[in-house]
Write a protein that holds these residues in place. Structure first.
Motif, PDB file in Angstrom:
ATOM      1  N   ILE A 273     -43.236   0.228  18.267  1.00  0.00           N
ATOM      2  CA  ILE A 273     -41.824  -0.126  18.158  1.00  0.00           C
ATOM      3  C   ILE A 273     -41.051   0.786  19.099  1.00  0.00           C
ATOM      4  O   ILE A 273     -41.208   2.009  19.056  1.00  0.00           O
ATOM      5  N   GLN A 274     -40.227   0.185  19.945  1.00  0.00           N
ATOM      6  CA  GLN A 274     -39.387   0.935  20.874  1.00  0.00           C
ATOM      7  C   GLN A 274     -37.933   0.543  20.634  1.00  0.00           C
ATOM      8  O   GLN A 274     -37.574  -0.632  20.747  1.00  0.00           O
ATOM      9  N   LEU A 275     -37.098   1.528  20.261  1.00  0.00           N
ATOM     10  CA  LEU A 275     -35.667   1.289  20.074  1.00  0.00           C
ATOM     11  C   LEU A 275     -34.888   2.155  21.048  1.00  0.00           C
ATOM     12  O   LEU A 275     -35.128   3.368  21.143  1.00  0.00           O
ATOM     13  N   THR A 276     -33.927   1.533  21.734  1.00  0.00           N
ATOM     14  CA  THR A 276     -33.107   2.303  22.652  1.00  0.00           C
ATOM     15  C   THR A 276     -31.724   1.687  22.773  1.00  0.00           C
ATOM     16  O   THR A 276     -31.576   0.462  22.767  1.00  0.00           O
ATOM     17  N   LEU A 303     -29.280   6.911  20.713  1.00  0.00           N
ATOM     18  CA  LEU A 303     -28.389   6.512  19.620  1.00  0.00           C
ATOM     19  C   LEU A 303     -28.871   5.294  18.832  1.00  0.00           C
ATOM     20  O   LEU A 303     -28.135   4.774  17.993  1.00  0.00           O
ATOM     21  N   ALA A 304     -30.076   4.815  19.073  1.00  0.00           N
ATOM     22  CA  ALA A 304     -30.639   3.741  18.255  1.00  0.00           C
ATOM     23  C   ALA A 304     -30.960   4.283  16.864  1.00  0.00           C
ATOM     24  O   ALA A 304     -31.047   5.499  16.652  1.00  0.00           O
ATOM     25  N   VAL A 305     -31.151   3.373  15.892  1.00  0.00           N
ATOM     26  CA  VAL A 305     -31.297   3.781  14.493  1.00  0.00           C
ATOM     27  C   VAL A 305     -32.480   3.072  13.836  1.00  0.00           C
ATOM     28  O   VAL A 305     -32.636   1.850  13.962  1.00  0.00           O
ATOM     29  N   THR A 332     -31.608  11.911  27.431  1.00  0.00           N
ATOM     30  CA  THR A 332     -30.891  10.902  26.653  1.00  0.00           C
ATOM     31  C   THR A 332     -30.617  11.463  25.264  1.00  0.00           C
ATOM     32  O   THR A 332     -31.339  12.338  24.784  1.00  0.00           O
ATOM     33  N   PRO A 333     -29.579  10.958  24.588  1.00  0.00           N
ATOM     34  CA  PRO A 333     -29.322  11.407  23.218  1.00  0.00           C
ATOM     35  C   PRO A 333     -30.466  11.000  22.297  1.00  0.00           C
ATOM     36  O   PRO A 333     -31.225  10.068  22.587  1.00  0.00           O
ATOM     37  N   ALA A 334     -30.553  11.680  21.183  1.00  0.00           N
ATOM     38  CA  ALA A 334     -31.584  11.354  20.201  1.00  0.00           C
ATOM     39  C   ALA A 334     -31.234  10.070  19.463  1.00  0.00           C
ATOM     40  O   ALA A 334     -30.083   9.639  19.424  1.00  0.00           O
TER      41      ALA A 334
END
Length: 371
Positions: A273-276, A303-305, A332-334
């Motif tokens: 799973i890749q969230l961005t 900033l993905a959750v 990049t932000p966490a």
């Protein structure tokens, strides 16, 4: 803070095995989507009274065989039944053209009704740009490549199952607001072949049963959910059953899994799973089980959750499995993780912080063997 710290009494220890692990290992053979706590949360059943066809009853018998014996033999039997069913399917004979033109279908030369299977396997693309498209079983990529594309106000509903990449290359595109796809039964994205589900901004796909991505060792199943208000909703998911499965959520897309989401279910399974991107979200209504017997990778950044409010991320559930949770990426932000806990079980579990966010606070406790 990502959210208030939540107590997890059943995991409040450092043992590598949850207190109910033995019961869970026995249960998961019966109910893959049961939470790791083994609380009674039965997978929704479909009554044969709703789907009274002989084919459906045969499929149910084969699925029972799959659960109790060899999944490969079961899927081979299921594939045989679907091949038999092909003789009764409305078969696409055009290139890229409208779903609603009778001449684009053969055997019979008619637009599928709600009781008719629809088969697209000639390399063509069936386009749905207005509401009203229906079929019993959608099969794109069965015996040959096939594509179905929904756009604009296009709506397509299946009353039974959906097969994308059954034994060839199949694609389902749902793009252009407010396109809508609804499957009343299970989804199979990459069963024996390569299946891809693409959902674009403002569009949605909903499965009223579980969805399987990458079922057999040679199979590849992928979902790309990209753009604001791009939404995939399922009852539960197995990503990388015995094959490879991938969920990619970006640019504000959302995947909702009402029951458990499982990655790398069998030893040969590999699920990711890749969230961005801000607004990109994975909502899971039960545990997220990464690496049951196989391999799993989860990455959340920019900033993905991942939201499992009230539930647990279980990494590397059984001996020999591996799972890695990566939070953030270079420059990049966490991303955010909302869960009761992140629990490393009997396999090799790793949590990696790869972001550049200063003062990042991970709310869920990291327990068990995770390092």
């Amino acid at each position: 803070m990502l959210g208030a710290m939540e107590s997890v009494p059943e995991l409040a220890h450092s043992s590598a095995t949850p207190p109910t692990a033995v019961g869970c290992c026995a249960m998961r053979r019966i109910d893959k989507f049961a939470p790791i706590s083994c609380a009674a949360r039965a997978r929704p059943s479909r009554s044969a009274a709703l789907y009274p066809s002989l084919l459906f009853r045969q499929i149910q018998f084969v699925k029972a065989t799959m659960k109790n014996n060899s999944r490969l033999l079961g899927l081979l039997g299921l594939l045989f039944l679907l091949l038999v069913d092909s003789a009764h399917a409305n078969t696409w004979n055009a290139g890229t053209a409208s779903w609603f033109v009778a001449g684009n279908w053969s055997a019979p030369a008619a637009v599928p009704a709600a009781t008719d299977p629809a088969l697209i396997n000639n390399g063509g693309t069936a386009q749905v740009s207005t509401p009203g498209a229906v079929t019993s079983t959608l099969r794109a990529g069965s015996g040959g490549p096939g594509t179905v594309t929904l756009s604009g106000t296009g709506q397509l509903t299946t009353s039974l199952e959906t097969w994308i990449g059954e034994d060839a290359t199949g694609t389902l595109n749902v793009s252009g607001a407010p396109a809508l796809f609804v499957s009343a039964g299970e989804g199979h994205v990459g069963a024996f072949g390569t299946g891809t589900l693409n959902i674009g901004a403002g569009s949605s796909a909903s499965f009223l049963d579980a969805v399987y991505f990458g079922e057999i060792a040679s199979a590849l199943g992928t979902a790309n959910v990209a753009g604001a208000a791009a939404i995939l909703t399922t009852t539960g998911m197995i990503v990388g059953d015995e094959g490879r499965g991938a969920l990619n959520i970006s640019a504000g897309g959302t995947i909702n899994s009402n029951l458990a989401t499982i990655l790398g279910y069998h030893a040969a399974g590999w699920g990711t799973i890749q969230l961005t991107g801000a607004g990109s979200t994975l909502n899971v209504g039960s545990d997220l089980r990464a690496g049951v017997e196989g391999q799993a990778g989860i990455a959340v950044n920019d900033l993905a959750v991942i939201d499992l409010s009230g539930h647990t991320i279980v990494l590397a559930e059984n001996a020999g499995s591996t799972a890695e949770l990566i939070i953030g990426a270079m420059n990049t932000p966490a991303g955010r993780v909302i869960a009761n806990a992140i629990f490393g079980a009997a396999g090799t579990a790793t949590v990696v912080f790869a972001h550049s966010t200063i003062g990042y606070d991970l709310s869920p406790p990291i327990l068990g063997t995770a390092r």
